[in-house]
Motif scaffolding. Structure first.
Motif, PDB file in Angstrom:
ATOM      1  N   SER A  72       0.850  -1.198   0.000  1.00 54.75           N
ATOM      2  CA  SER A  72       0.000   0.000   0.000  1.00 54.75           C
ATOM      3  C   SER A  72       0.881   1.241   0.000  1.00 54.75           C
ATOM      4  CB  SER A  72      -0.944  -0.011   1.204  1.00 54.75           C
ATOM      5  OG  SER A  72      -0.183   0.007   2.396  1.00 54.75           O
ATOM      6  N   LEU A  73       0.266   2.380  -0.337  1.00 56.46           N
ATOM      7  CA  LEU A  73       1.012   3.644  -0.415  1.00 56.46           C
ATOM      8  C   LEU A  73       0.277   4.706   0.378  1.00 56.46           C
ATOM      9  CD1 LEU A  73       0.931   2.299  -3.572  1.00 56.46           C
ATOM     10  CD2 LEU A  73       2.700   4.015  -3.806  1.00 56.46           C
ATOM     11  N   THR A  74       1.030   5.613   1.005  1.00 60.93           N
ATOM     12  CA  THR A  74       0.383   6.651   1.797  1.00 60.93           C
ATOM     13  C   THR A  74       1.253   7.914   1.868  1.00 60.93           C
ATOM     14  OG1 THR A  74      -0.596   7.151   3.959  1.00 60.93           O
ATOM     15  CG2 THR A  74       1.404   5.838   3.993  1.00 60.93           C
ATOM     16  N   THR A  75       0.586   9.024   2.200  1.00 65.76           N
ATOM     17  CA  THR A  75       1.329  10.260   2.499  1.00 65.76           C
ATOM     18  C   THR A  75       1.237  10.556   3.998  1.00 65.76           C
ATOM     19  OG1 THR A  75      -0.651  11.533   1.991  1.00 65.76           O
ATOM     20  CG2 THR A  75       0.971  11.338   0.232  1.00 65.76           C
ATOM     21  N   ASP A  76       0.659   9.605   4.772  1.00 67.10           N
ATOM     22  CA  ASP A  76       0.469   9.817   6.210  1.00 67.10           C
ATOM     23  C   ASP A  76       1.612   9.113   6.972  1.00 67.10           C
ATOM     24  OD1 ASP A  76      -0.256   9.969   8.816  1.00 67.10           O
ATOM     25  OD2 ASP A  76      -2.217   8.999   8.570  1.00 67.10           O
ATOM     26  N   LEU A  77       2.572   9.901   7.440  1.00 70.80           N
ATOM     27  CA  LEU A  77       3.775   9.336   8.066  1.00 70.80           C
ATOM     28  C   LEU A  77       3.427   8.537   9.325  1.00 70.80           C
ATOM     29  CD1 LEU A  77       6.873   9.153   7.935  1.00 70.80           C
ATOM     30  CD2 LEU A  77       6.971  11.192   9.367  1.00 70.80           C
ATOM     31  N   LYS A  78       2.528   9.091  10.144  1.00 69.75           N
ATOM     32  CA  LYS A  78       2.216   8.432  11.422  1.00 69.75           C
ATOM     33  C   LYS A  78       1.656   7.022  11.196  1.00 69.75           C
ATOM     34  CE  LYS A  78      -0.451   8.932  15.619  1.00 69.75           C
ATOM     35  NZ  LYS A  78      -1.548   9.610  16.291  1.00 69.75           N
ATOM     36  N   SER A  79       0.664   6.912  10.334  1.00 72.48           N
ATOM     37  CA  SER A  79       0.068   5.585  10.119  1.00 72.48           C
ATOM     38  C   SER A  79       1.075   4.647   9.454  1.00 72.48           C
ATOM     39  CB  SER A  79      -1.222   5.685   9.296  1.00 72.48           C
ATOM     40  OG  SER A  79      -0.912   5.990   7.962  1.00 72.48           O
ATOM     41  N   ALA A  80       1.954   5.201   8.607  1.00 69.53           N
ATOM     42  CA  ALA A  80       2.948   4.344   7.943  1.00 69.53           C
ATOM     43  C   ALA A  80       3.912   3.757   8.969  1.00 69.53           C
ATOM     44  CB  ALA A  80       3.718   5.151   6.895  1.00 69.53           C
ATOM     45  N   ILE A  81       4.470   4.596   9.807  1.00 72.64           N
ATOM     46  CA  ILE A  81       5.564   4.170  10.692  1.00 72.64           C
ATOM     47  C   ILE A  81       5.075   3.365  11.897  1.00 72.64           C
ATOM     48  CG2 ILE A  81       7.434   5.029  12.199  1.00 72.64           C
ATOM     49  CD1 ILE A  81       7.997   5.358   9.217  1.00 72.64           C
ATOM     50  N   THR A  82       3.870   3.661  12.365  1.00 73.45           N
ATOM     51  CA  THR A  82       3.369   2.978  13.557  1.00 73.45           C
ATOM     52  C   THR A  82       3.334   1.459  13.340  1.00 73.45           C
ATOM     53  OG1 THR A  82       2.034   4.913  14.060  1.00 73.45           O
ATOM     54  CG2 THR A  82       1.438   2.869  15.193  1.00 73.45           C
ATOM     55  N   GLY A  83       4.003   0.726  14.243  1.00 75.05           N
ATOM     56  CA  GLY A  83       3.999  -0.743  14.175  1.00 75.05           C
ATOM     57  C   GLY A  83       4.991  -1.328  13.189  1.00 75.05           C
ATOM     58  N   ALA A  84       5.853  -0.476  12.586  1.00 75.08           N
ATOM     59  CA  ALA A  84       6.807  -0.992  11.591  1.00 75.08           C
ATOM     60  C   ALA A  84       7.911  -1.809  12.259  1.00 75.08           C
ATOM     61  CB  ALA A  84       7.433   0.165  10.814  1.00 75.08           C
ATOM     62  N   SER A  85       8.245  -2.966  11.665  1.00 71.78           N
ATOM     63  CA  SER A  85       9.390  -3.765  12.146  1.00 71.78           C
ATOM     64  C   SER A  85      10.665  -3.324  11.453  1.00 71.78           C
ATOM     65  CB  SER A  85       9.203  -5.248  11.847  1.00 71.78           C
ATOM     66  OG  SER A  85       7.891  -5.662  11.971  1.00 71.78           O
ATOM     67  N   VAL A  86      10.541  -2.945  10.173  1.00 71.67           N
ATOM     68  CA  VAL A  86      11.705  -2.531   9.385  1.00 71.67           C
ATOM     69  C   VAL A  86      11.332  -1.275   8.600  1.00 71.67           C
ATOM     70  CG1 VAL A  86      13.328  -3.176   7.552  1.00 71.67           C
ATOM     71  CG2 VAL A  86      12.403  -4.949   9.054  1.00 71.67           C
ATOM     72  N   VAL A  87      12.186  -0.256   8.667  1.00 70.51           N
ATOM     73  CA  VAL A  87      11.988   0.957   7.866  1.00 70.51           C
ATOM     74  C   VAL A  87      13.205   1.097   6.949  1.00 70.51           C
ATOM     75  CG1 VAL A  87      11.724   3.471   7.899  1.00 70.51           C
ATOM     76  CG2 VAL A  87      10.676   2.081   9.710  1.00 70.51           C
ATOM     77  N   VAL A  88      12.947   1.182   5.650  1.00 71.85           N
ATOM     78  CA  VAL A  88      14.047   1.356   4.689  1.00 71.85           C
ATOM     79  C   VAL A  88      13.940   2.764   4.113  1.00 71.85           C
ATOM     80  CG1 VAL A  88      15.151   0.493   2.591  1.00 71.85           C
ATOM     81  CG2 VAL A  88      13.919  -1.098   4.085  1.00 71.85           C
ATOM     82  N   GLU A  89      14.985   3.532   4.285  1.00 69.19           N
ATOM     83  CA  GLU A  89      14.978   4.920   3.786  1.00 69.19           C
ATOM     84  C   GLU A  89      15.560   4.964   2.381  1.00 69.19           C
ATOM     85  OE1 GLU A  89      17.325   7.749   2.387  1.00 69.19           O
ATOM     86  OE2 GLU A  89      18.411   6.877   4.086  1.00 69.19           O
ATOM     87  N   ALA A  90      14.751   5.501   1.442  1.00 70.78           N
ATOM     88  CA  ALA A  90      15.206   5.624   0.041  1.00 70.78           C
ATOM     89  C   ALA A  90      14.811   7.004  -0.482  1.00 70.78           C
ATOM     90  CB  ALA A  90      14.615   4.513  -0.804  1.00 70.78           C
TER      91      ALA A  90
END
Ligand code: NAD
Length: 298
Positions: A72-90
């Motif tokens: 899925s795709l989003t512009t909402d940072l809070k909902s994206a990051i909440t509960g993430a196990s891995v974050v890849v910055e690109a």
């Protein structure tokens, strides 16, 4: 490690590929980008992957369906990051953008979330000062066309705990990458330490009027027995990314050659000829001239 949710920051050339690969590998994956236009552009790139996966790695309809369901795709940072196990910055290869991006994660990031940078030239020690989860941060550098060129270069800062390196290695394998550990920090990692000097030499030959892109590519392809030359690679990398890299080389060296290269590449970027991403760069896509068997014969 158990991965419940992968987040990719930036759905550009590489981010959209990493996201699709993670989703294709069965992991729930979210792309976060900064605007609706950027999300739209990421969606368009993603729409082209199923055919490439089918063609290049014999992906089945069921696998493609699963990938689409996982992504899925989003512009909402809070909902994206909440509960993430891995974050890849690109996000783009600029230290100021990297800094503001990492700082914006702090309120939402779980303490044990793994934080990975896909930077091509910045080393972890250059970024760790502004990163929220310092002990869970390191670099994982992917190659373009990730589903066929499936290496993950792993690099870490001197104090990075071994558990973080183990988890990153495990995550790389979960998304079907071959992990390549790098024992000491080096800008350019292994691949670009070899690749970029070759690209710079080709660009310099062109920018200084010694030879044209097509002649250079033909020469390289025939002489080295490979199916793509430096300008074909540049189209895949994206000429906007190439401009940023060449500007960085100029800043670091003050060698005027890099300014000449930036000027020449900028003519393409200003005409929206960014390479594969916009359908035209040095070649035309989806069927670039260099793939025609006649290309190297004349
Ligand atoms: P790109 O310009 O194609 O994409 C960058 C994306 O990041 C864009 O969609 C942009 O909207 C988004 N973005 C900008 N600011 C953001 C923010 N604050 N938060 C979230 N998203 C943001 O760039 P790219 O070529 O995909 O490069 C991205 C990173 O990957 C760079 O560090 C680059 O060095 C690295 N990389 C690139 C390649 C390549 O071949 N292009 C290969 C390996 C690694």
């Amino acid at each position: 490690m158990k991965v419940n949710k992968v987040v990719i920051l930036g759905g550009g050339v590489l981010g959209s590929q990493i996201a699709y690969q993670a989703a294709f590998s069965g992991l729930p994956t979210v792309i976060y980008d900064i605007s609706d236009a950027a999300v739209d552009s990421a969606s368009k790139k993603i729409a082209s992957y199923p055919d490439q996966y089918r063609h290049d790695i014999d992906a089945t309809d069921q696998q493609i369906e699963q990938a689409n369901e996982n992504l899925s795709l989003t512009t909402d940072l809070k909902s994206a990051i909440t509960g993430a196990s891995v974050v890849v910055e690109a996000v783009p290869e600029r230290l100021d953008i990297k800094q503001s991006t990492y700082e914006s994660l702090a309120p939402y990031l779980d303490d044990d979330a793994l934080l990975l940078s896909n930077s091509s030239t910045l080393i972890p020690s250059q970024m760790i000062g502004f990163v929220p989860n310092k002990k869970r941060f390191m670099a994982m550098h992917f190659a373009n066309l990730i589903w066929v060129h499936n290496v993950a270069e792993l690099m870490w800062a001197p104090d990075t705990p071994s558990k973080t390196i183990e988890d990153a290695t495990d995550f790389a394998k979960q998304i079907k990458m071959i992990p390549i550990p790098i024992k000491k920090e080096i800008s350019g990692y292994v691949m670009n330490s070899i690749f970029l000097p070759m690209i710079n030499s080709a660009l310099s030959l062109w920018a200084n009027g010694y030879a044209d892109p097509i002649a250079i590519d033909k020469n390289w392809m025939v002489s080295m027995g490979v199916d793509r030359g430096p300008f074909g690679f540049l189209d895949i990398m994206g000429l906007n990314t190439a401009v940023n890299i060449e500007k960085e080389f100029y800043e670091n060296t003050k060698n005027d050659d890099f300014l000449k290269i930036v000027d020449k590449l900028s003519e393409y970027v200003n005409a929206n000829k960014l390479g594969v991403a916009t359908g035209q760069g040095f070649y035309h896509y989806p069927n670039p001239e260099y793939q025609d068997p006649e290309f190297v014969k004349a």
